[in-house]
Design a protein around this motif. Structure first.
Motif, PDB file in Angstrom:
ATOM      1  N   GLU A  50     113.659 151.864  14.203  1.00 42.66           N
ATOM      2  CA  GLU A  50     114.085 152.241  15.699  1.00 42.66           C
ATOM      3  C   GLU A  50     114.268 150.651  16.446  1.00 42.66           C
ATOM      4  OE1 GLU A  50     110.987 154.477  17.048  1.00 42.66           O
ATOM      5  OE2 GLU A  50     111.512 156.277  15.924  1.00 42.66           O
ATOM      6  N   SER A  51     113.457 149.729  16.251  1.00 39.88           N
ATOM      7  CA  SER A  51     113.449 148.597  17.140  1.00 39.88           C
ATOM      8  C   SER A  51     114.473 147.551  16.225  1.00 39.88           C
ATOM      9  CB  SER A  51     112.251 147.894  17.127  1.00 39.88           C
ATOM     10  OG  SER A  51     111.914 146.616  17.650  1.00 39.88           O
ATOM     11  N   PRO A  52     115.436 147.144  17.333  1.00 43.17           N
ATOM     12  CA  PRO A  52     116.462 145.963  16.853  1.00 43.17           C
ATOM     13  C   PRO A  52     115.587 144.773  16.047  1.00 43.17           C
ATOM     14  CG  PRO A  52     116.992 146.842  18.714  1.00 43.17           C
ATOM     15  CD  PRO A  52     115.588 147.180  18.448  1.00 43.17           C
ATOM     16  N   ALA A  53     114.490 144.551  16.588  1.00 40.62           N
ATOM     17  CA  ALA A  53     113.681 143.134  15.908  1.00 40.62           C
ATOM     18  C   ALA A  53     113.364 143.334  14.444  1.00 40.62           C
ATOM     19  CB  ALA A  53     112.553 142.822  16.953  1.00 40.62           C
ATOM     20  N   PHE A  54     113.015 144.761  14.117  1.00 38.59           N
ATOM     21  CA  PHE A  54     112.668 145.003  12.806  1.00 38.59           C
ATOM     22  C   PHE A  54     113.565 145.393  11.855  1.00 38.59           C
ATOM     23  CE2 PHE A  54     108.832 145.173  15.556  1.00 38.59           C
ATOM     24  CZ  PHE A  54     107.882 144.449  14.624  1.00 38.59           C
ATOM     25  N   MET A  55     115.080 145.707  12.314  1.00 38.60           N
ATOM     26  CA  MET A  55     116.002 146.465  11.473  1.00 38.60           C
ATOM     27  C   MET A  55     116.562 145.758  10.389  1.00 38.60           C
ATOM     28  SD  MET A  55     118.083 149.062  14.259  1.00 38.60           S
ATOM     29  CE  MET A  55     117.257 150.481  15.078  1.00 38.60           C
ATOM     30  N   LYS A  56     116.383 144.307  10.889  1.00 36.98           N
ATOM     31  CA  LYS A  56     116.985 143.231   9.637  1.00 36.98           C
ATOM     32  C   LYS A  56     115.830 142.975   8.645  1.00 36.98           C
ATOM     33  CE  LYS A  56     120.741 141.473  12.566  1.00 36.98           C
ATOM     34  NZ  LYS A  56     121.450 140.323  12.840  1.00 36.98           N
ATOM     35  N   HIS A  57     114.747 143.615   8.830  1.00 39.09           N
ATOM     36  CA  HIS A  57     113.649 143.355   7.663  1.00 39.09           C
ATOM     37  C   HIS A  57     114.055 143.913   6.347  1.00 39.09           C
ATOM     38  CE1 HIS A  57     110.164 141.950  10.471  1.00 39.09           C
ATOM     39  NE2 HIS A  57     111.300 141.332  10.939  1.00 39.09           N
ATOM     40  N   LYS A  58     113.534 143.418   5.278  1.00 43.23           N
ATOM     41  CA  LYS A  58     113.855 143.675   3.959  1.00 43.23           C
ATOM     42  C   LYS A  58     112.727 144.671   3.532  1.00 43.23           C
ATOM     43  CE  LYS A  58     115.642 144.103   0.043  1.00 43.23           C
ATOM     44  NZ  LYS A  58     117.114 144.727  -0.415  1.00 43.23           N
ATOM     45  N   LEU A  59     113.027 146.272   3.392  1.00 39.36           N
ATOM     46  CA  LEU A  59     111.958 147.187   2.955  1.00 39.36           C
ATOM     47  C   LEU A  59     112.248 147.454   1.641  1.00 39.36           C
ATOM     48  CD1 LEU A  59     112.418 149.663   6.040  1.00 39.36           C
ATOM     49  CD2 LEU A  59     110.501 147.849   5.623  1.00 39.36           C
ATOM     50  N   VAL A  60     111.165 147.650   0.776  1.00 41.39           N
ATOM     51  CA  VAL A  60     110.975 147.694  -0.569  1.00 41.39           C
ATOM     52  C   VAL A  60     110.162 148.932  -0.818  1.00 41.39           C
ATOM     53  CG1 VAL A  60     111.691 145.562  -1.272  1.00 41.39           C
ATOM     54  CG2 VAL A  60     109.368 146.159  -1.336  1.00 41.39           C
ATOM     55  N   GLU A  61     110.117 149.633  -1.780  1.00 41.10           N
ATOM     56  CA  GLU A  61     109.179 150.585  -2.185  1.00 41.10           C
ATOM     57  C   GLU A  61     107.660 150.057  -2.230  1.00 41.10           C
ATOM     58  OE1 GLU A  61     109.946 153.772  -3.077  1.00 41.10           O
ATOM     59  OE2 GLU A  61     111.831 153.257  -2.584  1.00 41.10           O
ATOM     60  N   ALA A  62     106.971 150.821  -1.598  1.00 37.56           N
ATOM     61  CA  ALA A  62     105.453 150.331  -1.534  1.00 37.56           C
ATOM     62  C   ALA A  62     104.755 149.845  -2.750  1.00 37.56           C
ATOM     63  CB  ALA A  62     104.807 151.689  -1.004  1.00 37.56           C
ATOM     64  N   SER A  63     104.372 148.522  -2.599  1.00 39.36           N
ATOM     65  CA  SER A  63     103.668 147.753  -3.692  1.00 39.36           C
ATOM     66  C   SER A  63     102.306 147.046  -3.326  1.00 39.36           C
ATOM     67  CB  SER A  63     104.875 146.775  -4.020  1.00 39.36           C
ATOM     68  OG  SER A  63     104.241 145.923  -4.978  1.00 39.36           O
ATOM     69  N   ARG A  64     101.540 147.316  -4.219  1.00 37.55           N
ATOM     70  CA  ARG A  64     100.363 146.364  -4.076  1.00 37.55           C
ATOM     71  C   ARG A  64     100.334 144.884  -3.944  1.00 37.55           C
ATOM     72  NH1 ARG A  64      95.567 149.249  -4.482  1.00 37.55           N
ATOM     73  NH2 ARG A  64      95.507 151.575  -5.180  1.00 37.55           N
ATOM     74  N   ASN A  65     101.374 144.685  -4.871  1.00 37.65           N
ATOM     75  CA  ASN A  65     101.529 142.963  -5.120  1.00 37.65           C
ATOM     76  C   ASN A  65     102.721 142.593  -4.251  1.00 37.65           C
ATOM     77  OD1 ASN A  65      99.210 143.082  -6.802  1.00 37.65           O
ATOM     78  ND2 ASN A  65     100.680 143.876  -8.347  1.00 37.65           N
ATOM     79  N   ILE A  66     102.910 142.675  -3.057  1.00 38.92           N
ATOM     80  CA  ILE A  66     103.940 142.481  -2.461  1.00 38.92           C
ATOM     81  C   ILE A  66     104.172 140.799  -2.200  1.00 38.92           C
ATOM     82  CG2 ILE A  66     102.828 142.259   0.063  1.00 38.92           C
ATOM     83  CD1 ILE A  66     105.173 143.528   1.241  1.00 38.92           C
ATOM     84  N   GLN A  67     103.195 140.085  -2.655  1.00 35.26           N
ATOM     85  CA  GLN A  67     103.389 138.834  -2.435  1.00 35.26           C
ATOM     86  C   GLN A  67     104.134 138.234  -3.717  1.00 35.26           C
ATOM     87  OE1 GLN A  67     102.435 136.252  -0.296  1.00 35.26           O
ATOM     88  NE2 GLN A  67     101.242 137.624   1.197  1.00 35.26           N
TER      89      GLN A  67
END
Length: 287
Positions: free
Chosen positions: A123-140
């Motif tokens: 919904e927020s333009p500030a976050f719409m360009k963020h890269k979303l991936v499947e939920a992961s424990r080791n996101i780093q």
């Protein structure tokens, strides 16, 4: 993307005997795969003597197939299971009281979000360009350690995931593609390898059947030849025995004929000798 594919494919590589993901996978001649211990135990049951059957398609094998670990499937299972563990029961980083299950992780925020807290990224333009991936424990692991940027690019020359800054820095002028594109390519390559393996298995299976049929035909032909030879020798022996008996009868008949003739001649000579002696006696008296 890899994590999403893992959740889709891990169920397809389950053993139909124990229904768990394949452990030490082996592929039998019909093309189906099982855990080494599962198929060994299945064929080791008392009622499972020759022919040995596939638990799924029921194809039978006169001899127990030699089981060898399928290295390709084993490596795939190891990768899929590692990725599945990363996505299992990931909790939302924003929830404060009761932690809800996370549905996505953000590579920019370096956090995981449940369905409710994820709405801000949509919904927020500030976050719409963020890269979303499947939920992961080791996101780093999806973040570049040098630049802190998402690993969205794959360097085909160095065979590793890199970020945008790496592309213009240490990987300058290298051949690169997006991670999603590379994953799609690898998936296609993996599918082709799987099809090639299945084709190879079918060819080997067909060759095995042809050899088995050739051996069966040879055994049948050899048995038929042995039976024919046995029949010929039996007939020959019978013929020789019959001929032997006929020759013996002929000899006995000839012997009887010669003996009868000799006895008749002997009798005739006795009569002549008797007459000659009588004649001699008369001549002597008259003289």
């Amino acid at each position: 993307m890899a994590e999403s594919a893992a959740s889709q494919y891990v169920d397809q590589f389950s053993c139909s005997v124990c229904l768990d993901p394949l452990k030490e996978p082996v592929t039998i001649p019909c093309g189906h795969s099982y855990c080494m211990s599962c198929i060994t135990d299945y064929w080791g049951q008392k009622e499972q003597g020759p022919p040995y059957r596939c638990p799924q398609c029921r194809e039978s094998f006169s001899q127990r197939p030699l089981l060898k670990k399928n290295t390709l499937i084993a490596e795939m299972m190891e990768t899929l299971q590692k990725t599945s563990l990363q996505t299992a029961a990931v909790e939302c980083d924003v929830c404060t009281t009761e932690k809800n299950r996370a549905v996505k992780s953000c590579l920019q925020c370096l956090a995981s979000f449940c369905q409710t807290h994820l709405q801000l990224h949509y919904e927020s333009p500030a976050f719409m360009k963020h890269k979303l991936v499947e939920a992961s424990r080791n996101i780093q692991e999806n973040i570049c350690h040098s630049h802190g940027k998402p690993l969205e690019i794959y360097c085909q020359e160095d065979h590793q995931c890199i970020c945008n800054l790496c592309m213009i820095d240490s990987h300058k002028n290298h051949s690169v593609v997006s991670v999603d594109s590379e994953w799609a390519s690898k998936k296609k390559e993996l599918k082709e390898i799987k099809l090639a393996c299945q084709k190879l298995i079918q060819e080997r299976e067909r060759g095995q059947r042809e050899i088995s049929e050739a051996v069966k035909s040879f055994k049948s032909s050899a048995l038929e030849t042995m039976e024919d030879i046995e029949k010929v020798f039996t007939e020959l022996i019978c013929s020789l025995e019959k001929k032997h008996s006929e020759i013996k009868e002929q000899i006995r008949a000839q012997e009887k004929t010669e003996i009868d003739r000799a006895e008749e001649l002997h009798k005739h000579l006795d009569q002549e000798l008797t007459e000659l002696r009588k004649r001699q006696a008369r001549e002597l008296r008259n003289f």
